[in-house]
Structure formats: structure tokens, C-alpha cells
Design a protein around this motif. Structure first.
Motif, PDB file in Angstrom:
ATOM      1  N   ARG A  50      56.626 145.443  73.930  1.00 47.38           N
ATOM      2  CA  ARG A  50      57.293 145.712  72.709  1.00 47.38           C
ATOM      3  C   ARG A  50      56.072 145.293  71.383  1.00 47.38           C
ATOM      4  N   ALA A  51      56.460 146.880  70.231  1.00 49.64           N
ATOM      5  CA  ALA A  51      55.747 146.556  69.048  1.00 49.64           C
ATOM      6  C   ALA A  51      56.025 145.186  68.399  1.00 49.64           C
ATOM      7  N   PRO A  52      54.679 144.371  67.782  1.00 45.07           N
ATOM      8  CA  PRO A  52      54.712 143.203  67.222  1.00 45.07           C
ATOM      9  C   PRO A  52      55.829 143.998  65.848  1.00 45.07           C
ATOM     10  N   ASP A  53      56.678 143.017  65.224  1.00 49.90           N
ATOM     11  CA  ASP A  53      57.260 142.229  64.346  1.00 49.90           C
ATOM     12  C   ASP A  53      56.439 142.834  63.081  1.00 49.90           C
ATOM     13  N   SER A  54      55.903 142.604  62.649  1.00 48.79           N
ATOM     14  CA  SER A  54      54.822 142.397  62.018  1.00 48.79           C
ATOM     15  C   SER A  54      53.422 142.967  62.079  1.00 48.79           C
ATOM     16  N   GLU A  55      53.002 143.587  60.556  1.00 51.06           N
ATOM     17  CA  GLU A  55      52.033 144.323  60.954  1.00 51.06           C
ATOM     18  C   GLU A  55      50.832 143.332  60.963  1.00 51.06           C
ATOM     19  N   ILE A  56      50.236 144.163  62.392  1.00 50.75           N
ATOM     20  CA  ILE A  56      48.720 143.211  62.895  1.00 50.75           C
ATOM     21  C   ILE A  56      46.759 144.253  62.714  1.00 50.75           C
ATOM     22  N   ASP A  57      46.956 143.844  62.096  1.00 52.63           N
ATOM     23  CA  ASP A  57      44.886 144.495  61.782  1.00 52.63           C
ATOM     24  C   ASP A  57      43.870 143.627  62.127  1.00 52.63           C
ATOM     25  N   GLY A  58      44.153 143.537  63.984  1.00 54.31           N
ATOM     26  CA  GLY A  58      42.817 143.285  63.943  1.00 54.31           C
ATOM     27  C   GLY A  58      41.049 143.531  64.382  1.00 54.31           C
ATOM     28  N   SER A  59      40.939 142.881  65.811  1.00 54.22           N
ATOM     29  CA  SER A  59      39.606 143.886  66.664  1.00 54.22           C
ATOM     30  C   SER A  59      39.801 142.804  67.493  1.00 54.22           C
ATOM     31  N   ILE A  60      38.905 143.439  69.389  1.00 55.84           N
ATOM     32  CA  ILE A  60      38.489 142.767  69.788  1.00 55.84           C
ATOM     33  C   ILE A  60      37.426 141.999  69.735  1.00 55.84           C
ATOM     34  N   MET A  61      37.830 140.858  69.761  1.00 58.52           N
ATOM     35  CA  MET A  61      36.071 139.934  69.514  1.00 58.52           C
ATOM     36  C   MET A  61      35.603 139.971  70.706  1.00 58.52           C
ATOM     37  N   ALA A  62      36.084 139.392  72.073  1.00 57.32           N
ATOM     38  CA  ALA A  62      34.382 139.886  72.889  1.00 57.32           C
ATOM     39  C   ALA A  62      35.246 139.616  73.887  1.00 57.32           C
ATOM     40  N   VAL A  63      34.766 139.816  75.136  1.00 55.86           N
ATOM     41  CA  VAL A  63      34.841 140.072  76.216  1.00 55.86           C
ATOM     42  C   VAL A  63      34.438 138.503  77.095  1.00 55.86           C
ATOM     43  N   PRO A  64      35.456 138.159  77.617  1.00 57.05           N
ATOM     44  CA  PRO A  64      35.190 136.742  78.733  1.00 57.05           C
ATOM     45  C   PRO A  64      34.399 137.193  79.649  1.00 57.05           C
ATOM     46  N   GLY A  65      32.956 136.874  79.639  1.00 55.31           N
ATOM     47  CA  GLY A  65      32.086 136.845  81.035  1.00 55.31           C
ATOM     48  C   GLY A  65      31.237 137.680  80.584  1.00 55.31           C
ATOM     49  N   GLY A  66      30.601 138.061  78.869  1.00 47.56           N
ATOM     50  CA  GLY A  66      30.016 138.429  78.764  1.00 47.56           C
ATOM     51  C   GLY A  66      29.800 140.268  78.093  1.00 47.56           C
ATOM     52  N   VAL A  67      30.444 140.176  79.201  1.00 45.10           N
ATOM     53  CA  VAL A  67      30.603 142.378  78.965  1.00 45.10           C
ATOM     54  C   VAL A  67      30.920 142.904  77.629  1.00 45.10           C
ATOM     55  N   ARG A  68      30.189 143.873  77.213  1.00 48.55           N
ATOM     56  CA  ARG A  68      30.448 144.085  76.136  1.00 48.55           C
ATOM     57  C   ARG A  68      31.144 145.539  76.158  1.00 48.55           C
ATOM     58  N   PHE A  69      31.276 146.238  77.187  1.00 49.26           N
ATOM     59  CA  PHE A  69      32.092 147.694  77.729  1.00 49.26           C
ATOM     60  C   PHE A  69      33.227 147.591  78.367  1.00 49.26           C
ATOM     61  N   ILE A  70      34.440 148.461  77.669  1.00 48.24           N
ATOM     62  CA  ILE A  70      35.196 147.506  78.336  1.00 48.24           C
ATOM     63  C   ILE A  70      36.283 148.531  79.001  1.00 48.24           C
ATOM     64  N   GLY A  71      36.921 148.534  79.954  1.00 47.31           N
ATOM     65  CA  GLY A  71      38.045 149.365  80.380  1.00 47.31           C
ATOM     66  C   GLY A  71      39.080 149.082  80.542  1.00 47.31           C
ATOM     67  N   ARG A  72      39.658 150.084  81.745  1.00 50.19           N
ATOM     68  CA  ARG A  72      41.275 149.432  82.131  1.00 50.19           C
ATOM     69  C   ARG A  72      41.594 148.396  83.006  1.00 50.19           C
ATOM     70  N   LEU A  73      42.331 146.937  82.773  1.00 50.45           N
ATOM     71  CA  LEU A  73      42.633 145.781  83.589  1.00 50.45           C
ATOM     72  C   LEU A  73      41.823 145.004  82.882  1.00 50.45           C
ATOM     73  N   GLN A  74      41.143 145.080  81.956  1.00 48.64           N
ATOM     74  CA  GLN A  74      40.053 144.241  81.641  1.00 48.64           C
ATOM     75  C   GLN A  74      40.392 142.784  80.410  1.00 48.64           C
ATOM     76  N   VAL A  75      40.129 142.036  80.727  1.00 51.57           N
ATOM     77  CA  VAL A  75      40.597 141.099  79.786  1.00 51.57           C
ATOM     78  C   VAL A  75      39.892 140.975  78.750  1.00 51.57           C
ATOM     79  N   VAL A  76      40.278 140.795  77.668  1.00 50.65           N
ATOM     80  CA  VAL A  76      39.038 140.610  75.973  1.00 50.65           C
ATOM     81  C   VAL A  76      40.199 139.634  74.852  1.00 50.65           C
ATOM     82  N   ALA A  77      39.447 139.082  74.177  1.00 50.60           N
ATOM     83  CA  ALA A  77      39.442 138.072  73.352  1.00 50.60           C
ATOM     84  C   ALA A  77      39.921 138.911  71.792  1.00 50.60           C
ATOM     85  N   LEU A  78      41.136 138.454  71.502  1.00 49.01           N
ATOM     86  CA  LEU A  78      41.480 139.138  69.658  1.00 49.01           C
ATOM     87  C   LEU A  78      41.347 137.918  68.958  1.00 49.01           C
ATOM     88  N   ASP A  79      41.071 138.723  67.798  1.00 51.70           N
ATOM     89  CA  ASP A  79      41.005 138.058  66.536  1.00 51.70           C
ATOM     90  C   ASP A  79      42.309 137.792  66.106  1.00 51.70           C
TER      91      ASP A  79
END
Length: 368
Positions: free
Chosen positions: A259-288
Motif C-alpha cells: 500500500r502507499a504510505p499514509d504520510s509524505e515520504i522523501d528519502g533515498s537509497i542509502m546503501a546496499v548491504p554487502g557493498g554493491v552499488r548497482f541494484i536490480g530486482r529482488l535485491q535488499v536496500v537500506a533506506l534513510d
């Protein structure tokens, strides 16, 4: 007759034949968007099938993606009749079909009957396993190995390994070790090593500290604040100063209602666990962004990549071109200041630093 009208007639006839013929059709409620139903032209894929038979390995997201332009809206689809106890229980062999109900797109569910072959032997009926809403095994595997300390300054107050048995510096499964920090007998404890520190790029605020799992242990006895632990499992050697924490609650099945968040979200992809920089489908990301910003398990965020910088040919100004929608992320583990999310769609390669926010209303935002 236009293509939309033809499809309405065809699916209307299909609906009537299914309902009148066998009485097996369980009609699902119409797809919903704010204040009105979803018209045929708004949310359906042009190549949506008339019928689709569910197979092992499908997810509700995958199936919805065969019919809908925005598959994360499946919670508005899987609202079946009250006699079905759990609307998320869709099984391999079930048939999903599309029909027209008053000019709006609706989906029907026909339960797969299967075939029973008779023989002199004892009949064995395999257990039917319902398909998952998303690839939950990917999430479970990640959560077995990763967690976040919300307040890195509190690490000094957590229990930690002080020594291995027989003065060993490292220990493994089957060994005993000593930890300090008031551990109790009974529950299993996780053993963790400190990983990356997550920091807000704009403010410099520390949002959390990554802890990755080394193994599990159980307290055998204690004297004062020093406990003797037996190592039950270990993915690598346990070292002095590793952190000892109660295991996190990891029940997931009932949390993932996209579902969509109830509040307005303005963030970014902060990191990828494991140190990967380029990201594809079904990868886990850390958000700020995290719970304090209104994020909950199941919230869907749209990824936007910044447009290129160009020089205005007349004025010489440096301009930023409009951003490009690049994917969807589903939040599965929010912490206080940050979250982990799973990339469910990537129309181009995602990168650390890409912006995340609420799905645009122009692409059909489902509300709770």
C-alpha cells in the motif's frame, strides 16, 4: 466496436458461463482507487490474459502483474467472499480470470480441483501450500543475517563476548564461550558483528548501525554478570567483542499488504548491504527513512533517478532535467530512523543515492 467494448463483452460472457455452469466462481471485489472504480483503460495491461492458472513459485505480486499495470495494488483485488477465511490463500492450480462488472475491471477466482488417481495403495494427498504475496524467502534469508542497532551509542551497554573456552580467541558451533552483560537462561541469543554505520547524507545524522549475524547460542549457566554460552550454530568464527542480543521477531506472513504510505515520504537509497552499488530486482536496500517518518511493513515506494545536468544553449545556465521513474521498493523491516526494503521492480539499474517517495497518483495509488 472498440477494443475496450469487445473485451467487456467477452469477459462478461466468460463470467456468466463460469457462474451459471459450475457454481465454482468466487468473485473478488473490483479494483479500487480513491473515490471510484478502476476503468478498463486505466489499470489493466493491454496484454492481460482472459484466464491464468496459478503455478508453484508464483507470488500474488507476479500474478497481479499479469493483469494490472501496477501489480502492487493486489490487496484491492484479493478481497474474496466471506466464506474464504484468508483472502491471501491462493493455491497452485487455482484459476484467476478477468471479467467486466459494470464497466469496471474485476477478477474472479476458480478453485483448482486437481485429479485423484485410484489404486490399491493408500492414497496420499499432498499438502497444498498457498502462494506467497512476495518472495518472502528472500526477505527471511536476509533477516537471518542482518539487523540494525537504532542507537550506536548504546552498543557499550549490550552484552558481548569476552573469551572463548580454553582461552580461544575464536569459537565455533559446539564450543563454549563467555559473555558479559546480564544474559538470562532459556531463550536463544544471536551473536552479531558490527558492520557499516548508516548516515544521512544531507544532515550527517547517524541513522543506525548494521549488525550481521555470526551465529546463535544459549546460556548454560552464569556467575555474576558473566554467562557461559553454548554455541548452537555459527556461519563463521565467533570472536571476542562480538555482540550478543536476543533474537528479533521475524514473523512476516501477515505484514506484507502492499500500500502507499499514509504520510509524505522523501528519502533515498542509502546503501546496499554487502557493498554493491548497482541494484536490480529482488535485491535488499537500506533506506534513510524509518518509523519516525511514517514507514511501516508493506509500504511501497517509487524510485526516481535524477535527470542529467545540461547547459542551456542560450543562457549558459546549468539545468537539471526532470527525473525518471526507475522502480518500486517494498519496505519489509522499518527501524526508527531507517528501513530495509526489497526492490520489486527495476526498469533500469538502480543506484545508491536514487530518490524514493510516494507512488505518484498518476499511476494509481491505492489507499487503505
Amino acid at each position: 466496436m472498440g477494443e475496450g467494448a469487445k473485451r467487456r463483452v467477452r469477459f462478461g460472457a466468460l463470467m456468466r458461463s463460469l457462474v451459471c455452469g459450475a457454481g465454482l466462481a468466487l468473485l473478488l471485489t473490483s479494483i479500487q482507487v480513491p473515490a471510484q472504480g478502476l476503468a478498463w483503460e486505466q489499470g489493466l495491461r493491454k496484454d492481460a490474459p482472459d484466464r491464468y492458472t496459478v503455478v508453484r513459485g508464483d507470488t500474488l505480486w507476479d500474478i497481479s502483474g499479469r493483469f494490472l499495470r501496477h501489480p502492487w495494488q493486489w490487496p484491492a483485488v484479493w478481497q474474496v467472499n466471506p466464506q474464504i477465511r484468508n483472502p491471501h490463500l491462493i493455491y497452485p492450480g487455482d484459476v484467476i480470470y478477468l471479467y467486466d462488472c459494470g464497466g469496471r475491471a474485476c477478477l474472479g477466482l476458480e478453485r483448482g480441483q486437481g485429479v485423484v488417481r485410484l489404486s490399491p495403495e493408500v492414497r496420499r494427498i499432498p499438502v497444498r501450500e498457498a502462494i506467497e504475496p512476495i518472495p518472502l524467502e528472500t526477505v527471511r534469508h536476509f533477516l537471518r543475517d542482518h539487523r540494525v542497532a537504532d542507537d550506536p551509542e548504546s552498543l557499550g551497554e549490550l552484552a558481548y563476548v569476552v573469551a572463548g573456552n580454553d582461552r580461544r580467541i575464536i569459537s565455533g558451533a559446539g564450543d563454549r564461550l563467555y559473555a558479559r552483560g546480564g544474559l538470562e537462561r532459556g531463550p536463544r541469543y544471536g551473536i552479531y558483528r558490527v558492520g557499516d554505520s548508516y548516515t544521512d547524507a544531507a544532515s550527517g545524522e547517524t541513522l543506525g548501525l548494521e549488525l550481521f549475524s555470526i551465529g546463535q547460542a544459549r546460556v548454560e549457566r552464569s556467575e555474576g554478570d558473566i554467562a557461559v554460552l553454548g554455541v548452537l550454530s555459527a556461519s563463521q568464527e565467533v570472536r571476542n567483542d562480538d555482540i550478543v542480543l536476543p533474537l528479533e521477531e521475524r514473523e512476516l506472513a501477515d505484514e506484507f499488504v502492499p500500500r502507499a504510505p499514509d504520510s509524505e515520504i522523501d528519502g533515498s537509497i542509502m546503501a546496499v548491504p554487502g557493498g554493491v552499488r548497482f541494484i536490480g530486482r529482488l535485491q535488499v536496500v537500506a533506506l534513510d527513512r524509518g518509523r519516525r517518518d511514517g514507514l511501516e511493513p508493506g509500504h511501497v515506494l517509487q524510485v526516481e533517478q535524477q535527470g542529467e545536468r545540461v547547459i542551456d544553449p542560450r543562457t549558459g545556465e546549468t539545468l537539471r532535467l526532470p527525473g525518471t521513474d526507475a522502480g518500486l521498493i517494498l519496505v519489509f523491516r522499518p527501524y526508527e530512523k531507517m528501513s530495509y526494503g526489497l526492490v520489486m521492480r527495476a526498469t533500469r539499474t538502480l543506484e545508491v543515492g536514487d530518490r524514493v517517495g510516494n507512488p505518484r497518483r498518476g499511476v494509481g495509488v491505492a489507499q487503505r
